[in-house]
Design a protein around this motif. Structure first.
Motif, PDB file in Angstrom:
ATOM      1  N   ILE A   1       0.854  -1.184   0.000  1.00  0.00           N
ATOM      2  CA  ILE A   1       0.000   0.000   0.000  1.00  0.00           C
ATOM      3  C   ILE A   1       0.887   1.229   0.000  1.00  0.00           C
ATOM      4  CG2 ILE A   1      -1.785   1.300   1.239  1.00  0.00           C
ATOM      5  CD1 ILE A   1      -2.708  -1.353   2.454  1.00  0.00           C
ATOM      6  N   LYS A   2       0.654   2.077  -0.972  1.00  0.00           N
ATOM      7  CA  LYS A   2       1.435   3.305  -1.117  1.00  0.00           C
ATOM      8  C   LYS A   2       0.484   4.478  -1.345  1.00  0.00           C
ATOM      9  CE  LYS A   2       5.709   1.599  -1.165  1.00  0.00           C
ATOM     10  NZ  LYS A   2       6.802   2.077  -0.276  1.00  0.00           N
ATOM     11  N   THR A   3       1.033   5.669  -1.246  1.00  0.00           N
ATOM     12  CA  THR A   3       0.255   6.859  -1.568  1.00  0.00           C
ATOM     13  C   THR A   3       0.787   7.473  -2.857  1.00  0.00           C
ATOM     14  OG1 THR A   3       1.683   8.220  -0.169  1.00  0.00           O
ATOM     15  CG2 THR A   3      -0.340   7.359   0.828  1.00  0.00           C
ATOM     16  N   ARG A   4      -0.035   8.306  -3.444  1.00  0.00           N
ATOM     17  CA  ARG A   4       0.339   8.951  -4.705  1.00  0.00           C
ATOM     18  C   ARG A   4       1.687   9.653  -4.592  1.00  0.00           C
ATOM     19  NH1 ARG A   4      -4.165  12.956  -6.509  1.00  0.00           N
ATOM     20  NH2 ARG A   4      -2.517  13.495  -7.959  1.00  0.00           N
TER      21      ARG A   4
ATOM     22  N   GLN B   1       7.201   5.760  -4.329  1.00  0.00           N
ATOM     23  CA  GLN B   1       7.845   4.801  -5.197  1.00  0.00           C
ATOM     24  C   GLN B   1       7.619   3.395  -4.638  1.00  0.00           C
ATOM     25  OE1 GLN B   1      11.084   3.182  -4.301  1.00  0.00           O
ATOM     26  NE2 GLN B   1      11.559   2.282  -6.269  1.00  0.00           N
ATOM     27  N   ALA B   2       7.442   2.438  -5.524  1.00  0.00           N
ATOM     28  CA  ALA B   2       7.224   1.055  -5.112  1.00  0.00           C
ATOM     29  C   ALA B   2       8.255   0.149  -5.754  1.00  0.00           C
ATOM     30  CB  ALA B   2       5.826   0.598  -5.508  1.00  0.00           C
ATOM     31  N   THR B   3       8.694  -0.847  -4.981  1.00  0.00           N
ATOM     32  CA  THR B   3       9.626  -1.849  -5.497  1.00  0.00           C
ATOM     33  C   THR B   3       9.037  -3.225  -5.275  1.00  0.00           C
ATOM     34  OG1 THR B   3      11.580  -0.473  -5.038  1.00  0.00           O
ATOM     35  CG2 THR B   3      11.928  -2.838  -5.312  1.00  0.00           C
ATOM     36  N   LEU B   4       8.912  -3.975  -6.344  1.00  0.00           N
ATOM     37  CA  LEU B   4       8.350  -5.320  -6.310  1.00  0.00           C
ATOM     38  C   LEU B   4       9.450  -6.292  -6.709  1.00  0.00           C
ATOM     39  CD1 LEU B   4       6.002  -3.223  -6.865  1.00  0.00           C
ATOM     40  CD2 LEU B   4       4.809  -5.107  -7.958  1.00  0.00           C
ATOM     41  N   ARG B   5       9.455  -7.450  -6.073  1.00  0.00           N
ATOM     42  CA  ARG B   5      10.534  -8.405  -6.303  1.00  0.00           C
ATOM     43  C   ARG B   5      10.015  -9.747  -6.792  1.00  0.00           C
ATOM     44  NH1 ARG B   5      11.811  -5.210  -2.020  1.00  0.00           N
ATOM     45  NH2 ARG B   5      13.798  -4.104  -2.188  1.00  0.00           N
ATOM     46  N   CYS B   6      10.860 -10.426  -7.567  1.00  0.00           N
ATOM     47  CA  CYS B   6      10.474 -11.699  -8.162  1.00  0.00           C
ATOM     48  C   CYS B   6      11.676 -12.629  -8.212  1.00  0.00           C
ATOM     49  CB  CYS B   6       9.942 -11.456  -9.572  1.00  0.00           C
ATOM     50  SG  CYS B   6       9.621 -12.950 -10.532  1.00  0.00           S
ATOM     51  N   SER B   7      11.470 -13.854  -7.777  1.00  0.00           N
ATOM     52  CA  SER B   7      12.495 -14.886  -7.906  1.00  0.00           C
ATOM     53  C   SER B   7      11.971 -15.966  -8.842  1.00  0.00           C
ATOM     54  CB  SER B   7      12.831 -15.497  -6.543  1.00  0.00           C
ATOM     55  OG  SER B   7      13.483 -14.565  -5.729  1.00  0.00           O
ATOM     56  N   PRO B   8      12.660 -16.192  -9.960  1.00  0.00           N
ATOM     57  CA  PRO B   8      12.167 -17.181 -10.922  1.00  0.00           C
ATOM     58  C   PRO B   8      12.436 -18.599 -10.456  1.00  0.00           C
ATOM     59  CG  PRO B   8      14.275 -16.317 -11.643  1.00  0.00           C
ATOM     60  CD  PRO B   8      13.904 -15.564 -10.397  1.00  0.00           C
TER      61      PRO B   8
ATOM     62  N   LYS C   1       6.778 -22.151 -22.147  1.00  0.00           N
ATOM     63  CA  LYS C   1       5.609 -21.695 -21.434  1.00  0.00           C
ATOM     64  C   LYS C   1       6.035 -20.826 -20.260  1.00  0.00           C
ATOM     65  CE  LYS C   1       5.486 -26.040 -18.837  1.00  0.00           C
ATOM     66  NZ  LYS C   1       4.721 -27.281 -18.624  1.00  0.00           N
ATOM     67  N   LEU C   2       5.083 -20.041 -19.772  1.00  0.00           N
ATOM     68  CA  LEU C   2       5.337 -19.153 -18.651  1.00  0.00           C
ATOM     69  C   LEU C   2       4.832 -19.777 -17.353  1.00  0.00           C
ATOM     70  CD1 LEU C   2       4.323 -15.653 -20.069  1.00  0.00           C
ATOM     71  CD2 LEU C   2       6.607 -16.644 -19.875  1.00  0.00           C
ATOM     72  N   PHE C   3       5.620 -19.591 -16.304  1.00  0.00           N
ATOM     73  CA  PHE C   3       5.209 -19.978 -14.959  1.00  0.00           C
ATOM     74  C   PHE C   3       5.039 -18.684 -14.161  1.00  0.00           C
ATOM     75  CE2 PHE C   3       6.004 -24.561 -15.054  1.00  0.00           C
ATOM     76  CZ  PHE C   3       6.787 -24.668 -16.196  1.00  0.00           C
ATOM     77  N   PHE C   4       3.852 -18.475 -13.651  1.00  0.00           N
ATOM     78  CA  PHE C   4       3.549 -17.226 -12.954  1.00  0.00           C
ATOM     79  C   PHE C   4       3.703 -17.361 -11.447  1.00  0.00           C
ATOM     80  CE2 PHE C   4       1.843 -14.178 -15.981  1.00  0.00           C
ATOM     81  CZ  PHE C   4       1.618 -14.969 -17.098  1.00  0.00           C
ATOM     82  N   GLY C   5       4.082 -16.246 -10.829  1.00  0.00           N
ATOM     83  CA  GLY C   5       4.030 -16.132  -9.392  1.00  0.00           C
ATOM     84  C   GLY C   5       2.633 -15.717  -8.964  1.00  0.00           C
ATOM     85  N   SER C   6       2.428 -15.625  -7.661  1.00  0.00           N
ATOM     86  CA  SER C   6       1.105 -15.284  -7.138  1.00  0.00           C
ATOM     87  C   SER C   6       0.805 -13.794  -7.197  1.00  0.00           C
ATOM     88  CB  SER C   6       0.967 -15.769  -5.701  1.00  0.00           C
ATOM     89  OG  SER C   6       1.098 -17.171  -5.645  1.00  0.00           O
ATOM     90  N   GLY C   7       1.820 -13.000  -7.512  1.00  0.00           N
ATOM     91  CA  GLY C   7       1.582 -11.581  -7.733  1.00  0.00           C
ATOM     92  C   GLY C   7       1.756 -10.705  -6.510  1.00  0.00           C
ATOM     93  N   THR C   8       1.914  -9.435  -6.771  1.00  0.00           N
ATOM     94  CA  THR C   8       1.913  -8.404  -5.735  1.00  0.00           C
ATOM     95  C   THR C   8       0.733  -7.487  -5.991  1.00  0.00           C
ATOM     96  OG1 THR C   8       4.316  -8.379  -5.367  1.00  0.00           O
ATOM     97  CG2 THR C   8       3.103  -6.384  -4.779  1.00  0.00           C
ATOM     98  N   GLN C   9      -0.147  -7.383  -5.019  1.00  0.00           N
ATOM     99  CA  GLN C   9      -1.295  -6.483  -5.142  1.00  0.00           C
ATOM    100  C   GLN C   9      -0.871  -5.112  -4.665  1.00  0.00           C
ATOM    101  OE1 GLN C   9      -4.570  -7.322  -6.398  1.00  0.00           O
ATOM    102  NE2 GLN C   9      -4.520  -5.087  -6.486  1.00  0.00           N
TER     103      GLN C   9
END
Lengths: 109, 113
Positions: B12-15, B18-25, B101-109
């Motif tokens: 949760i951020k405000t207008r 800055q947001a940082t999202l991370r992913c490990s394949p 094919k692509l393997f997806f993560g569960s995502g960041t909301q």
């Protein structure tokens, strides 16, 4: 850019009825993939089609690739409540995966 | 074998922030893709990284950026957040070969208030 049209956008069926979603492209495709996203979940790979006219089956799901390799369909026979979700087709162009707009399936018990 | 992992699950951020999202394949996967999925909408392509390089980016403004690290994990940065950036951000990985094919993560909301 690559455009992939998917219809219908929404489909409500009674449990036990059949369901079909269609994916259409204006250009010839080298391959097409199908993914399923359950509500609140993430897309999961179902299948890939590569050959013209190819038909593949997974239990009650039948996937077809058109003869001209410009369209594809996913047909579910006798839907069950576990089939609920959004079905996406996707095209790998080598530079990215283009996803169709998806068909949201609701199954009414 | 572990799947694609994303963190955080919710952000949760405000207008203007800055947001940082991370992913490990998945282990052995060199390609990472980022997608934005706004509520009830489809998957909009953001970025593709392979072998540490940005290979392609979608039709998003430059304030969406990212990188891929030597271990093939990836970061998505969104600067100067706007309300319409609120969405589920999905990361996917693949072996980086054709017809993969692509393997997806569960995502960041991400919610921007």
């Amino acid at each position: 850019g690559q455009q992939v049209m998917q219809i219908p956008q929404y489909q409500h069926v009674q449990e036990g009825e059949d369901f079909t979603t269609y994916c259409n492209s204006s250009t010839t495709l080298s391959n097409i993939q199908w993914y399923k996203q359950r509500p609140g979940g993430h897309p999961v790979f179902l299948i890939q089609l590569v050959k013209s006219g190819e038909v593949k089956k997974q239990k009650r799901l039948t996937f077809q690739f058109g003869e001209a390799k410009k369209n594809s369909s996913l047909h579910i026979t006798a839907t069950q409540t576990t089939d609920v979700g959004t079905y996406f087709c996707a095209i790998n162009t080598g530079n990215q995966f283009y996803f169709g707009t998806g068909t949201s399936l609701t199954v009414i018990p | 074998e572990a799947g694609v992992t994303q963190s955080p699950t919710h952000l949760i951020k405000t207008r203007g922030q800055q947001a940082t999202l991370r992913c490990s394949p998945i282990s052995g996967h060199t390609s990472v893709y980022w997608y934005q999925q706004a509520l009830g909408l489809g998957l909009q392509f953001l970025l593709w990284y392979d072998e540490g390089e940005e290979r392609n980016r979608g039709n998003f403004p430059p304030r969406f950026s990212g990188r891929q690290f030597p271990n093939y994990s990836s970061e998505l940065n969104v600067n100067a957040l706007e309300l319409e950036d609120s969405a589920l951000y999905l990361c996917a990985s693949s072996l980086g070969q054709h017809n993969e094919k692509l393997f997806f993560g569960s995502g960041t909301q991400l919610s921007v208030l």
